[in-house]
Design a protein around this motif. Structure first.
Motif, PDB file in Angstrom:
ATOM      1  N   GLY A   8       2.185  12.753  13.540  1.00 43.14           N
ATOM      2  CA  GLY A   8       3.278  13.094  12.644  1.00 43.14           C
ATOM      3  C   GLY A   8       3.302  12.359  11.327  1.00 43.14           C
ATOM      4  O   GLY A   8       4.208  12.566  10.522  1.00 43.14           O
ATOM      5  N   GLY A   9       2.346  11.483  11.075  1.00 45.87           N
ATOM      6  CA  GLY A   9       2.321  10.809   9.788  1.00 45.87           C
ATOM      7  C   GLY A   9       1.951  11.773   8.678  1.00 45.87           C
ATOM      8  O   GLY A   9       1.639  12.938   8.912  1.00 45.87           O
ATOM      9  N   GLY A  10       2.013  11.275   7.456  1.00 47.78           N
ATOM     10  CA  GLY A  10       1.664  12.114   6.318  1.00 47.78           C
ATOM     11  C   GLY A  10       2.308  11.611   5.055  1.00 47.78           C
ATOM     12  O   GLY A  10       2.626  10.430   4.941  1.00 47.78           O
ATOM     13  N   SER A  11       2.502  12.519   4.115  1.00 47.79           N
ATOM     14  CA  SER A  11       3.058  12.165   2.812  1.00 47.79           C
ATOM     15  C   SER A  11       4.423  12.795   2.621  1.00 47.79           C
ATOM     16  O   SER A  11       4.683  13.889   3.145  1.00 47.79           O
ATOM     17  CB  SER A  11       2.112  12.628   1.701  1.00 47.79           C
ATOM     18  N   ALA A  12       5.261  12.104   1.876  1.00 49.78           N
ATOM     19  CA  ALA A  12       6.587  12.608   1.553  1.00 49.78           C
ATOM     20  C   ALA A  12       6.979  12.045   0.195  1.00 49.78           C
ATOM     21  O   ALA A  12       6.388  11.078  -0.282  1.00 49.78           O
ATOM     22  CB  ALA A  12       7.608  12.204   2.621  1.00 49.78           C
ATOM     23  N   THR A  13       7.960  12.638  -0.410  1.00 50.52           N
ATOM     24  CA  THR A  13       8.518  12.108  -1.637  1.00 50.52           C
ATOM     25  C   THR A  13       9.816  11.366  -1.323  1.00 50.52           C
ATOM     26  O   THR A  13      10.384  11.518  -0.229  1.00 50.52           O
ATOM     27  CB  THR A  13       8.792  13.221  -2.651  1.00 50.52           C
ATOM     28  N   THR A  14      10.253  10.570  -2.258  1.00 45.76           N
ATOM     29  CA  THR A  14      11.479   9.807  -2.071  1.00 45.76           C
ATOM     30  C   THR A  14      12.629  10.726  -1.656  1.00 45.76           C
ATOM     31  O   THR A  14      12.837  11.766  -2.275  1.00 45.76           O
ATOM     32  CB  THR A  14      11.844   9.066  -3.361  1.00 45.76           C
ATOM     33  N   HIS A  79       9.879   8.699  19.679  1.00 46.10           N
ATOM     34  CA  HIS A  79       9.818   9.273  18.347  1.00 46.10           C
ATOM     35  C   HIS A  79      10.518   8.372  17.353  1.00 46.10           C
ATOM     36  O   HIS A  79      11.386   7.574  17.709  1.00 46.10           O
ATOM     37  CB  HIS A  79      10.479  10.659  18.357  1.00 46.10           C
ATOM     38  N   LEU A  80      10.151   8.551  16.094  1.00 45.25           N
ATOM     39  CA  LEU A  80      10.832   7.852  15.008  1.00 45.25           C
ATOM     40  C   LEU A  80      11.173   8.895  13.950  1.00 45.25           C
ATOM     41  O   LEU A  80      10.282   9.391  13.264  1.00 45.25           O
ATOM     42  CB  LEU A  80       9.956   6.748  14.427  1.00 45.25           C
ATOM     43  N   GLN A  81      12.438   9.222  13.854  1.00 42.01           N
ATOM     44  CA  GLN A  81      12.906  10.122  12.812  1.00 42.01           C
ATOM     45  C   GLN A  81      13.185   9.303  11.573  1.00 42.01           C
ATOM     46  O   GLN A  81      13.990   8.373  11.609  1.00 42.01           O
ATOM     47  CB  GLN A  81      14.172  10.859  13.266  1.00 42.01           C
ATOM     48  N   MET A  82      12.504   9.635  10.494  1.00 39.23           N
ATOM     49  CA  MET A  82      12.633   8.870   9.258  1.00 39.23           C
ATOM     50  C   MET A  82      13.217   9.771   8.185  1.00 39.23           C
ATOM     51  O   MET A  82      12.582  10.746   7.770  1.00 39.23           O
ATOM     52  CB  MET A  82      11.259   8.339   8.831  1.00 39.23           C
ATOM     53  N   ASN A  83      14.417   9.462   7.758  1.00 38.36           N
ATOM     54  CA  ASN A  83      15.101  10.221   6.727  1.00 38.36           C
ATOM     55  C   ASN A  83      15.288   9.363   5.490  1.00 38.36           C
ATOM     56  O   ASN A  83      15.194   8.140   5.546  1.00 38.36           O
ATOM     57  CB  ASN A  83      16.459  10.701   7.236  1.00 38.36           C
ATOM     58  N   HIS A 111       1.016  -8.544  23.429  1.00 34.73           N
ATOM     59  CA  HIS A 111       0.238  -8.492  24.662  1.00 34.73           C
ATOM     60  C   HIS A 111       0.320  -7.114  25.322  1.00 34.73           C
ATOM     61  O   HIS A 111      -0.111  -6.957  26.471  1.00 34.73           O
ATOM     62  CB  HIS A 111       0.756  -9.560  25.630  1.00 34.73           C
ATOM     63  N   GLY A 112       0.869  -6.147  24.593  1.00 31.60           N
ATOM     64  CA  GLY A 112       1.049  -4.821  25.166  1.00 31.60           C
ATOM     65  C   GLY A 112       0.002  -3.837  24.693  1.00 31.60           C
ATOM     66  O   GLY A 112      -1.101  -4.214  24.284  1.00 31.60           O
ATOM     67  N   SER A 113       0.365  -2.567  24.730  1.00 31.60           N
ATOM     68  CA  SER A 113      -0.529  -1.488  24.317  1.00 31.60           C
ATOM     69  C   SER A 113      -0.102  -0.974  22.950  1.00 31.60           C
ATOM     70  O   SER A 113       1.099  -0.909  22.649  1.00 31.60           O
ATOM     71  CB  SER A 113      -0.478  -0.348  25.338  1.00 31.60           C
ATOM     72  N   TRP A 114      -1.089  -0.584  22.162  1.00 28.70           N
ATOM     73  CA  TRP A 114      -0.841  -0.111  20.800  1.00 28.70           C
ATOM     74  C   TRP A 114      -1.606   1.182  20.544  1.00 28.70           C
ATOM     75  O   TRP A 114      -2.717   1.372  21.048  1.00 28.70           O
ATOM     76  CB  TRP A 114      -1.308  -1.155  19.787  1.00 28.70           C
ATOM     77  N   GLY A 115      -0.999   2.038  19.731  1.00 29.40           N
ATOM     78  CA  GLY A 115      -1.713   3.200  19.252  1.00 29.40           C
ATOM     79  C   GLY A 115      -2.600   2.827  18.086  1.00 29.40           C
ATOM     80  O   GLY A 115      -2.507   1.715  17.554  1.00 29.40           O
ATOM     81  N   PRO A 116      -3.468   3.739  17.650  1.00 22.16           N
ATOM     82  CA  PRO A 116      -4.385   3.449  16.545  1.00 22.16           C
ATOM     83  C   PRO A 116      -3.693   3.421  15.187  1.00 22.16           C
ATOM     84  O   PRO A 116      -4.266   2.922  14.216  1.00 22.16           O
ATOM     85  CB  PRO A 116      -5.407   4.586  16.621  1.00 22.16           C
ATOM     86  N   GLY A 117      -2.485   3.962  15.090  1.00 16.76           N
ATOM     87  CA  GLY A 117      -1.751   3.960  13.835  1.00 16.76           C
ATOM     88  C   GLY A 117      -1.822   5.292  13.117  1.00 16.76           C
ATOM     89  O   GLY A 117      -2.779   6.058  13.277  1.00 16.76           O
ATOM     90  N   THR A 118      -0.798   5.552  12.322  1.00 16.63           N
ATOM     91  CA  THR A 118      -0.753   6.758  11.498  1.00 16.63           C
ATOM     92  C   THR A 118      -0.186   6.391  10.134  1.00 16.63           C
ATOM     93  O   THR A 118       0.765   5.621  10.033  1.00 16.63           O
ATOM     94  CB  THR A 118       0.081   7.864  12.184  1.00 16.63           C
ATOM     95  N   GLN A 119      -0.794   6.925   9.097  1.00 15.62           N
ATOM     96  CA  GLN A 119      -0.413   6.572   7.729  1.00 15.62           C
ATOM     97  C   GLN A 119       0.818   7.362   7.306  1.00 15.62           C
ATOM     98  O   GLN A 119       0.887   8.582   7.490  1.00 15.62           O
ATOM     99  CB  GLN A 119      -1.561   6.860   6.771  1.00 15.62           C
ATOM    100  N   VAL A 120       1.762   6.664   6.706  1.00 18.18           N
ATOM    101  CA  VAL A 120       2.919   7.281   6.060  1.00 18.18           C
ATOM    102  C   VAL A 120       2.917   6.830   4.608  1.00 18.18           C
ATOM    103  O   VAL A 120       2.896   5.635   4.322  1.00 18.18           O
ATOM    104  CB  VAL A 120       4.236   6.870   6.742  1.00 18.18           C
ATOM    105  N   THR A 121       2.906   7.788   3.708  1.00 11.88           N
ATOM    106  CA  THR A 121       2.893   7.494   2.281  1.00 11.88           C
ATOM    107  C   THR A 121       4.080   8.175   1.625  1.00 11.88           C
ATOM    108  O   THR A 121       4.242   9.393   1.750  1.00 11.88           O
ATOM    109  CB  THR A 121       1.588   7.970   1.628  1.00 11.88           C
ATOM    110  N   VAL A 122       4.890   7.390   0.932  1.00 10.11           N
ATOM    111  CA  VAL A 122       6.068   7.922   0.254  1.00 10.11           C
ATOM    112  C   VAL A 122       5.904   7.693  -1.239  1.00 10.11           C
ATOM    113  O   VAL A 122       5.736   6.558  -1.690  1.00 10.11           O
ATOM    114  CB  VAL A 122       7.352   7.254   0.752  1.00 10.11           C
ATOM    115  N   SER A 123       5.947   8.746  -1.992  1.00 11.31           N
ATOM    116  CA  SER A 123       5.784   8.647  -3.430  1.00 11.31           C
ATOM    117  C   SER A 123       7.118   8.897  -4.126  1.00 11.31           C
ATOM    118  O   SER A 123       7.972   9.628  -3.622  1.00 11.31           O
ATOM    119  CB  SER A 123       4.739   9.645  -3.915  1.00 11.31           C
ATOM    120  N   SER A 124       7.248   8.286  -5.295  1.00 12.23           N
ATOM    121  CA  SER A 124       8.510   8.434  -6.053  1.00 12.23           C
ATOM    122  C   SER A 124       8.492   9.672  -6.913  1.00 12.23           C
ATOM    123  O   SER A 124       7.475  10.331  -7.061  1.00 12.23           O
ATOM    124  CB  SER A 124       8.733   7.192  -6.899  1.00 12.23           C
TER     125      SER A 124
END
Length: 124
Positions: A8-14, A79-83, A111-124
């Motif tokens: 669900g990562g990706g790009s968004a604007t402010t 999930h993480l809803q980001m508004n 000491h737990g488990s982690w995902g590989p990560g997903t990029q979130v980029t927010v542009s103005s």
């Protein structure tokens, strides 16, 4: 061994919104603490939101009122809803899970488990 993967990562604007999801496989999630962390460019990793094994949900101050963590009943997805995204939310976002006998502190996730990560980029 629990395996995690974000989506669900990706790009968004402010002011925009994104929703991240984490899928857990490979283990029973009963009693786990789960959460979201992020690493902004050039900075260290920081916690964003967590749900403790006692049900307590916490969000870091800078995202309160904008981000919201939710966890499915079977604990296999969260999930993480980001508004109202801001450029300072730009980061690699990681989901994480850990299990301890008592209350989970953010350091317990090391000491737990982690995902590989997903990029979130927010542009103005």
């Amino acid at each position: 061994q629990v395996h995690l993967r974000e989506s669900g990562g990706g790009s968004a604007t402010t002011g925009g919104s994104l929703r991240l999801s984490c899928a857990a496989t490979g283990g029973v999630m009963t009693g786990y603490c789960v959460g979201w962390f992020r690493q902004p460019p050039g900075k260290g990793r920081e916690w964003v939101a967590t749900k403790n094994n006692n049900g307590l949900i916490t969000h870091r101050d800078s995202v309160k009122g904008r981000f919201s963590i939710s966890v499915d009943a079977d604990m296999r997805s969260w999930h993480l809803q980001m508004n109202n995204l801001k450029p300072e939310d730009t980061a690699i976002y990681y989901c994480a899970a850990t299990k301890v006998r008592t209350y989970c502190y953010t350091s317990d996730y090391d000491h737990g488990s982690w995902g590989p990560g997903t990029q979130v980029t927010v542009s103005s």
